[in-house]
Design a protein around this motif. Structure first.
Motif, short mmCIF file in Angstrom:
data_model
loop_
_atom_site.label_atom_id
_atom_site.label_comp_id
_atom_site.label_asym_id
_atom_site.label_seq_id
_atom_site.Cartn_x
_atom_site.Cartn_y
_atom_site.Cartn_z
N GLU A 1 50.48 32.18 40.59
CA GLU A 1 49.98 32.47 41.93
C GLU A 1 49.05 33.69 41.91
O GLU A 1 47.96 33.67 42.49
CB GLU A 1 51.14 32.68 42.88
CG GLU A 1 50.74 32.47 44.33
CD GLU A 1 51.87 32.84 45.29
OE1 GLU A 1 53.05 32.67 44.93
OE2 GLU A 1 51.53 33.33 46.40
N ALA A 2 49.48 34.74 41.23
CA ALA A 2 48.66 35.96 41.18
C ALA A 2 47.30 35.66 40.54
O ALA A 2 46.27 36.22 40.95
CB ALA A 2 49.39 37.06 40.43
N LEU A 3 47.28 34.77 39.55
CA LEU A 3 46.01 34.45 38.87
C LEU A 3 45.04 33.71 39.78
O LEU A 3 43.82 33.76 39.58
CB LEU A 3 46.29 33.61 37.62
CG LEU A 3 46.59 34.35 36.32
CD1 LEU A 3 46.87 33.36 35.21
CD2 LEU A 3 45.45 35.27 35.90
N GLU A 4 45.59 33.01 40.77
CA GLU A 4 44.70 32.28 41.68
C GLU A 4 43.76 33.22 42.43
O GLU A 4 42.70 32.81 42.89
CB GLU A 4 45.52 31.48 42.69
CG GLU A 4 45.94 30.14 42.13
CD GLU A 4 46.90 29.41 43.05
OE1 GLU A 4 46.84 29.63 44.27
OE2 GLU A 4 47.70 28.62 42.52
N HIS A 5 44.14 34.48 42.53
CA HIS A 5 43.29 35.43 43.25
C HIS A 5 42.22 36.05 42.34
O HIS A 5 41.45 36.89 42.78
CB HIS A 5 44.14 36.54 43.88
CG HIS A 5 45.17 36.00 44.82
ND1 HIS A 5 44.85 35.50 46.05
CD2 HIS A 5 46.51 35.85 44.69
CE1 HIS A 5 45.95 35.07 46.65
NE2 HIS A 5 46.98 35.27 45.84
N VAL A 6 42.22 35.66 41.08
CA VAL A 6 41.22 36.23 40.16
C VAL A 6 39.97 35.36 40.21
O VAL A 6 40.01 34.16 39.90
CB VAL A 6 41.79 36.30 38.72
CG1 VAL A 6 40.74 36.78 37.75
CG2 VAL A 6 43.03 37.18 38.68
N SER A 7 38.88 35.98 40.58
CA SER A 7 37.64 35.21 40.72
C SER A 7 36.97 35.01 39.36
O SER A 7 36.96 35.90 38.51
CB SER A 7 36.71 35.99 41.67
OG SER A 7 35.39 35.69 41.37
#
Ligand code: 9YW
Length: 450
Positions: free
Chosen positions: A185-191
């Motif tokens: 989930e946290a990686l989903e915010h990495v552009s």
């Protein structure tokens, strides 16, 4: 040193072949995790590998740690990889990282801090050997003591963003558990919008089914480039990192490492005459002892904040979203290794672990085997890792869960015996996966099953 005369012939053979793995991966003072796939010195691998060397070559064990510290940064960080010699078979190498540390070059991120704990075990073993070996052990431990303390301080200075004893990682690679479902989930915010072209090399060595996916890899690389853009300055990284997670593994291992460094410190103080320490040096150790006590308290509070009532175990914490990550992974059991939980929580963890073990043929799976996303061959999303098993079993023993500890030990032994010294193992079939002739697997075998 000859392999013990009282061992069975078969057993002698396995010890000899485990030693051979370390010899084969020895590059002159440091050990690569495996030839080809990982041709440099990795931080937590080196620490575990030193345990293996210590079983018959204590000097070589200490050398492994000294080589690792050649990579230490001015700010105290020990990087995840030290590139002692150039090798173009791995990506991302020094040309991509372009970190300010050049001699030797390194990555710009860290890995779980187990080095103090491994140094403690090596010194502890040497207490039972001859006087000379012990004295040399004390000298080596003294040389490493302040650099290790600087490393621990770095975590609180650079990564305890909320000043509550809970340090965060800025990249999944820093957890050592690259593609753990805890990061999804946290990686989903990495552009990945400005991601330059790059070429993976891991797939030249191992099966794509066993590795992180392309989407994950793109995010891994985006993070690396964002740190490179600010020249890895730790204060600026804290501003730019799109991934900030308090990892259970890193926090548990840091807590244990502080305890083990305090243990080393006490030994050095008690042997200060044999070490011919000056009054000043002795005072510095005494003050470090007080500081370590504070760090232990601090990290204990940090660990408390990682208890997840919903899961009934410890879990990671997303600092940017300000919430616990509801993903059950085996790193929760490392709290036992850190001797952190009270009896009630320790019992809850042991019950959970026993339940997990009932679902697999060989433990400990890295992820809840009942989760729909459990994948028994994909790296940190299900497979068994021997170094983690060893730490979990250590913790179980410390809390007197002897039967469970024995089960973990028995499974670990069987995996090596039946599959060989693989990087990791399929918990359903026992099949060895990833790289073969793997240093940390052989090292743990040597250290754990003497
Ligand atoms: C990488 C070397 C490393 C381990 C990590 C593991 C893997 C891949 O291999 O990382 O490219 O760094 O996830 O824990 O230290 O064995």
């Amino acid at each position: 040193v000859a392999v013990g005369q009282y061992m069975s012939k078969q057993y002698r053979k396995t010890i000899v072949s485990a030693r051979d793995v370390l010899r084969k991966n020895d590059r002159g003072g440091y050990t690569v995790p495996t030839d080809g796939l990982y041709p440099f010195q990795w931080n937590w691998d080196a620490s575990f590998t030193a345990l293996g060397w210590s079983t018959w070559k204590p000097e070589r064990a200490w050398a492994e740690l000294h080589m690792l510290f050649k990579g230490q940064w001015d700010d105290g960080m020990i990087p995840s990889i030290v590139f002692h010699q150039y090798d173009d078979r791995y990506f991302p190498g020094p040309d991509t990282w372009q970190s300010p540390k050049v001699d030797p070059p390194t990555t710009g991120i860290t890995q779980p801090p187990v080095v103090a704990s491994c140094a403690r075990y090596i010194l502890q073993v040497s207490q039972h050997g001859d006087e000379d070996v012990h004295l040399r052990g004390l000298r080596n431990a003294y040389t490493l003591f302040h650099p290790i303390l600087r490393y621990h301080r770095w975590f609180y200075k650079a990564r305890d963003h909320k000043k509550m004893g809970r340090v965060s990682i800025h990249h999944p690679w820093e957890s050592g558990m690259d593609n753990s479902p805890s990061w999804d989930e946290a990686l989903e915010h990495v552009s990945t919008d400005n991601l330059p072209n790059y070429q993976r090399k891991d797939l030249m060595h191992v099966d794509a089914d066993e590795r992180p996916t392309q989407t994950q890899y793109d995010r891994f690389m985006s993070l690396v480039f964002s740190f490179r853009d600010v020249n890895y300055d730790y204060a600026q990284c804290a501003q730019v990192s799109q991934f900030q997670v308090a990892d259970t593994c890193v926090n548990a291992l840091l807590l244990k490492a502080n305890k083990d460094l305090a243990w080393i410190c006490a030994k050095l103080i008690s042997h200060h005459k044999r070490l011919s320490l000056s009054l000043e040096e002795l005072e510095a150790l005494k003050s470090a002892q007080r500081e370590l006590r504070e760090l232990i308290d601090l990290s204990s509070r940090g660990m408390d904040s990682l208890w997840n009532d919903e899961l009934g175990m410890y879990s990671c914490y997303d600092e940017r979203m300000d919430k616990l990550i509801n993903v059950p992974t085996s790193s929760a059991f490392l709290a036992l290794y850190a001797r952190h939980p009270d009896r009630v929580r320790a019992r809850q963890l042991a019950d959970k672990l026993a339940h997990w073990l009932d679902q697999v043929k060989y433990g400990v799976p890295s992820y809840d085997p009942e989760s729909p996303m459990f994948d028994s061959v994909r790296y940190w999303r299900g497979p068994v890792w021997l170094v983690v098993n060893w730490m979990i079993a250590e913790g179980l023993e410390a809390y007197e869960f002897f039967e469970l500890a024995e089960r973990v030990r028995r499974d670990s032994r069987a995996l090596i015996k039946e599959a060989g010294s693989y990087e990791y193992f399929d918990p359903m079939t026992g099949e060895g996966c990833g790289g073969n002739c793997f240093s940390w697997t052989s090292a743990i075998q040597l250290f754990w099953f003497p």
